[in-house]
Every structure is written in C-alpha cells, then in structure tokens.
Design a protein around this motif. Structure first.
Motif, mmCIF file in Angstrom:
data_model
loop_
_atom_site.group_PDB
_atom_site.id
_atom_site.type_symbol
_atom_site.label_atom_id
_atom_site.label_comp_id
_atom_site.label_asym_id
_atom_site.label_seq_id
_atom_site.Cartn_x
_atom_site.Cartn_y
_atom_site.Cartn_z
ATOM 1 N N THR A 103 69.181 124.929 16.815
ATOM 2 C CA THR A 103 70.329 125.678 16.779
ATOM 3 C C THR A 103 70.616 126.530 17.958
ATOM 4 O O THR A 103 70.976 127.637 17.800
ATOM 5 C CB THR A 103 70.792 126.555 15.096
ATOM 6 O OG1 THR A 103 72.132 126.914 15.193
ATOM 7 C CG2 THR A 103 69.766 127.744 15.285
ATOM 8 N N MET A 104 70.563 125.970 19.092
ATOM 9 C CA MET A 104 70.324 126.544 20.543
ATOM 10 C C MET A 104 71.690 127.323 20.937
ATOM 11 O O MET A 104 72.910 126.501 20.814
ATOM 12 C CB MET A 104 70.162 125.567 21.305
ATOM 13 C CG MET A 104 69.585 125.931 22.691
ATOM 14 S SD MET A 104 70.819 126.188 23.942
ATOM 15 C CE MET A 104 71.097 124.340 24.256
ATOM 16 N N TYR A 105 71.646 128.420 21.376
ATOM 17 C CA TYR A 105 72.542 129.022 22.152
ATOM 18 C C TYR A 105 72.119 128.959 23.989
ATOM 19 O O TYR A 105 70.714 129.419 24.360
ATOM 20 C CB TYR A 105 72.578 130.501 21.906
ATOM 21 C CG TYR A 105 73.650 130.830 21.074
ATOM 22 C CD1 TYR A 105 73.870 130.333 19.836
ATOM 23 C CD2 TYR A 105 74.790 132.116 21.359
ATOM 24 C CE1 TYR A 105 75.121 130.768 18.967
ATOM 25 C CE2 TYR A 105 75.623 132.516 20.807
ATOM 26 C CZ TYR A 105 75.924 131.900 19.311
ATOM 27 O OH TYR A 105 76.855 132.279 18.488
ATOM 28 N N ILE B 77 66.051 118.241 20.743
ATOM 29 C CA ILE B 77 67.156 119.280 20.369
ATOM 30 C C ILE B 77 67.798 119.095 19.001
ATOM 31 O O ILE B 77 68.509 118.092 18.719
ATOM 32 C CB ILE B 77 68.335 119.430 21.573
ATOM 33 C CG1 ILE B 77 67.585 119.569 22.581
ATOM 34 C CG2 ILE B 77 69.402 120.109 21.321
ATOM 35 C CD1 ILE B 77 68.585 119.515 24.244
ATOM 36 N N ILE B 78 67.909 120.075 18.197
ATOM 37 C CA ILE B 78 68.257 119.903 16.829
ATOM 38 C C ILE B 78 69.491 120.988 16.834
ATOM 39 O O ILE B 78 69.608 122.108 16.997
ATOM 40 C CB ILE B 78 67.232 120.400 15.876
ATOM 41 C CG1 ILE B 78 66.048 119.537 16.003
ATOM 42 C CG2 ILE B 78 67.955 120.297 14.302
ATOM 43 C CD1 ILE B 78 64.868 119.867 15.307
ATOM 44 N N MET C 14 69.256 115.722 17.662
ATOM 45 C CA MET C 14 69.465 115.426 16.509
ATOM 46 C C MET C 14 70.470 116.326 16.021
ATOM 47 O O MET C 14 70.418 117.526 16.076
ATOM 48 C CB MET C 14 68.091 115.509 15.752
ATOM 49 C CG MET C 14 67.993 115.386 14.425
ATOM 50 S SD MET C 14 66.374 115.596 13.496
ATOM 51 C CE MET C 14 66.820 114.971 11.800
ATOM 52 N N ILE C 15 71.400 115.601 15.382
ATOM 53 C CA ILE C 15 72.622 116.390 14.737
ATOM 54 C C ILE C 15 72.552 116.318 13.283
ATOM 55 O O ILE C 15 72.314 115.317 12.610
ATOM 56 C CB ILE C 15 74.047 115.963 15.297
ATOM 57 C CG1 ILE C 15 74.237 116.041 16.840
ATOM 58 C CG2 ILE C 15 75.225 116.670 14.526
ATOM 59 C CD1 ILE C 15 74.003 117.245 17.284
ATOM 60 N N LYS D 198 74.890 120.178 22.516
ATOM 61 C CA LYS D 198 75.292 118.683 23.050
ATOM 62 C C LYS D 198 75.447 118.787 24.607
ATOM 63 O O LYS D 198 75.225 117.851 25.304
ATOM 64 C CB LYS D 198 76.595 118.514 22.329
ATOM 65 C CG LYS D 198 76.650 118.361 21.001
ATOM 66 C CD LYS D 198 78.211 117.942 20.401
ATOM 67 C CE LYS D 198 78.154 117.447 18.988
ATOM 68 N NZ LYS D 198 79.686 117.268 18.421
ATOM 69 N N ASP D 199 76.053 120.023 25.192
ATOM 70 C CA ASP D 199 76.054 120.012 26.627
ATOM 71 C C ASP D 199 74.653 120.018 27.273
ATOM 72 O O ASP D 199 74.456 119.533 28.461
ATOM 73 C CB ASP D 199 76.985 121.338 27.106
ATOM 74 C CG ASP D 199 78.320 121.112 26.599
ATOM 75 O OD1 ASP D 199 78.775 119.845 26.081
ATOM 76 O OD2 ASP D 199 79.216 121.865 27.064
#
Length: 332
Positions: free
Chosen positions: A158-160, A268-269, A300-301, A281-282
């Motif tokens: 859940t990355m920022y 990346i989740i 991974m979405i 996504k970016d």
C-alpha cells in the motif's frame, strides 16, 4: 567508536495486535550512519535452528512499530523468518532530535541501518536479507533497494511516494510551479515562527472529530488511527502529527529516481480501491522501464482492498504470497 543514545524502551506489550505464542520477542537498538539510535522489536520463531532469513519492516508514514509494521514482522516470524520492526529516526521510541522530523535521505538510511543490524546478528543469514515497507515506508524501501546491494528481496505494501505527494499534492492536483511556490512560501514563513517561538509547530495528525464531508481516504485513515483498531499513544498520525516543516525537503528531493536499476527482487502490493494505488502502479512501471532485470519484479493488485486494509486486515494482506516471494527470492 560509534556511540549510541540512551533510549527509554517500553517493556510492556503495548501493541495494537495480540502477542503470538509462536515467536520470541525482544527490544533491540541499533545505530544509523548519522549517529541516531533506532529502537526495534525483534521477532524470532520459536524452536527454529541455525541461521535464519531475515526481514526488516517499517511503516506506515507517521506510525510506530507497535502498529502494523509489528504485525507484519510477527506474522512473518511465525512463518520462519527473523524479523525486525523498527521506529524511524525522530519518531516512536527511536532517537533523534528534534522530534517528528522526516528526511528522504535519513529515512532511507534507517532501512540500511536495519540491514546492517540484521546482517551481523548471530541468528541471521547475512546472504538472505529482505526489507518490507508499508505506506510511506514502501517508497523508502524501494529507494533503499535501489542503493543497497545487500538486500535480496523487497516488498512494498500500500505504497506512498512521499516526495511525490509533498511536491505535487494528492493525485498530482498541485503539480505546478505556482502551487509549489505557495507551499514553500508558507513553509518558510513557518520556519521563522518556529525559530521565534523556540519550538516546532505540529501539523496535526488524522483529523478528529471527523467532518461529515471528509474525503473517503481521510475516513479510511480515521478508522485506523483514531479508533481502537489502530490507535497508539506514540503514533504521530494518532495524535499531533509531524511538525509542519517536518517534510519540507521532500518537495525537491525526489526518491525512486533509479529504481529501474534495481537488480534484486521486488514485490509491490496494493489494493485497487485504495486512493493511493497510482503510486504503486507508476512505481512498478518506472521500475521495469529499461530495467534489464524484470523477471523478479511483480505488481500484485488486491481486488476490493482500500489503503488501510493492508495495514492490519490479516484476511486481506496476502501473507502466503509474501512468504512464498521471500522464500523463493532468498532461496530459503
């Protein structure tokens, strides 16, 4: 000789999650290359023999290790890893003055210092070290992976990208010279107020009481940080927040510039209903663009998941996938 600060560590179990009977827990300290002593919770699987694959965990941005990073660390320790959840510099039980400051450089270094600690730990296999960052520390984890060749596998959840949101606003809605100039004017005016007052003004944590017309993502944060679900007395987001000027340098010190040169494995989740999903996504697209090492990169979405679902919803966080990823990429 490295000198460590004297930290006041809490001995009681004051986490937002239940203590597992499958792991041993202890408080530890380690030092980063800026001389700041960091506090961590070390989780060791019971009855595990030999040297173990190890994972350093941090985040979210404005949280403490007693919240979701500790949950991730304890859960992965149950699955056979030596894990370290730590408070970043200037926050929680970690050292660093003044309090409640952040830095793209120092906070990336915090992850590297955790790798130092784990690499030299008697129970860790130094050739099998991974990191995991949640929310704003997902971005820091990717940034660390781009510079630290000792890291074999990285997970961001859940990355920022904290530099992007500080420079451009949410959803890049303030991505203009004019908007940034206004923001910098306000921050520099606040610097003078702080200097005159001899104290740093806090920006406020998650808004409380919650306005009825608050955006969904604010309600999402409130549901975690301001309720029994995730509130913690040392958490910035649960209380007074960062200093107003605490993230000023993020505006013109972007991270993630060289993530398309990461050779090690990255997972990346993100939840597809999270307001923040565009960051992951970016970042993934930028990471694989021109990268010669893409076979070990994955996005991974999670269908239907919002931002804070990946903080503590153990029925939604894909721990099976995370475990399998680390074991494959660290050859466990």
């Amino acid at each position: 000789m490295m000198k460590t600060e004297s930290l006041k560590l809490t001995n009681e179990w004051d986490k937002t999650f239940k203590k597992s009977e499958l792991v041993e827990h202890s408080k530890v300290t380690f030092i980063n290359r800026y001389g700041i002593t960091l506090a961590g919770d070390l989780y060791v699987p019971k009855n595990a023999g030999g040297k173990l694959p190890a994972i350093a965990v941090c985040g979210p941005f404005g949280a403490v290790k007693e919240q979701c990073s500790g949950l991730y660390a304890q859960t992965l320790a149950e699955r056979g890893f030596l894990t370290l959840a730590f408070d970043p510099s200037f926050t929680g039980e970690s050292g660093g003055l003044p309090r409640y400051m952040a830095s793209p450089d120092i906070n990336t270094e915090d992850f590297q210092a955790a790798v130092d600690y784990l690499s030299l730990h008697e129970r860790a296999n130094a050739d099998k070290i991974g990191i995991l960052g949640i929310c704003g520390w997902g971005g820091m984890a990717l940034n660390a992976a781009a510079i630290d060749t000792r890291i074999k596998a990285t997970v961001s959840s859940t990355m920022y990208d904290m530099t992007r949101v500080n420079a451009n606003g949410y959803f890049d809605s303030a991505n203009s010279e004019e908007a940034r100039f206004e923001a910098k004017q306000a921050l520099n005016a606040q610097r003078l107020e702080d200097y005159k007052n001899g104290a740093y003004k806090l920006g406020g944590g998650v808004v409380d009481p919650l306005p009825e017309d608050a955006p969904f993502f604010v309600k999402d944060y409130y549901d975690y940080y301001k309720t029994e679900r995730g509130y913690h007395k040392r958490s910035l987001n649960s209380n007074g927040g960062w200093n107003v000027t605490g993230c000023m340098s993020f505006i013109n010190q972007p991270i993630l510039k060289y993530i398309n040169e990461i050779r090690s494995a990255v997972l990346i989740i993100h939840g597809d209903k999270a307001h923040s999903c565009y960051f992951s996504k970016d970042a993934y697209n930028n990471m694989i663009n021109g990268n010669k090492y893409t076979d070990n990169k994955e996005l991974m979405i999670i269908p239907g998941a919002v931002h804070t679902d990946l903080y503590d919803r153990v029925d939604i966080i894909p721990f099976d996938k995370i475990e399998a990823f680390y074991k494959k990429e660290m050859e466990v």
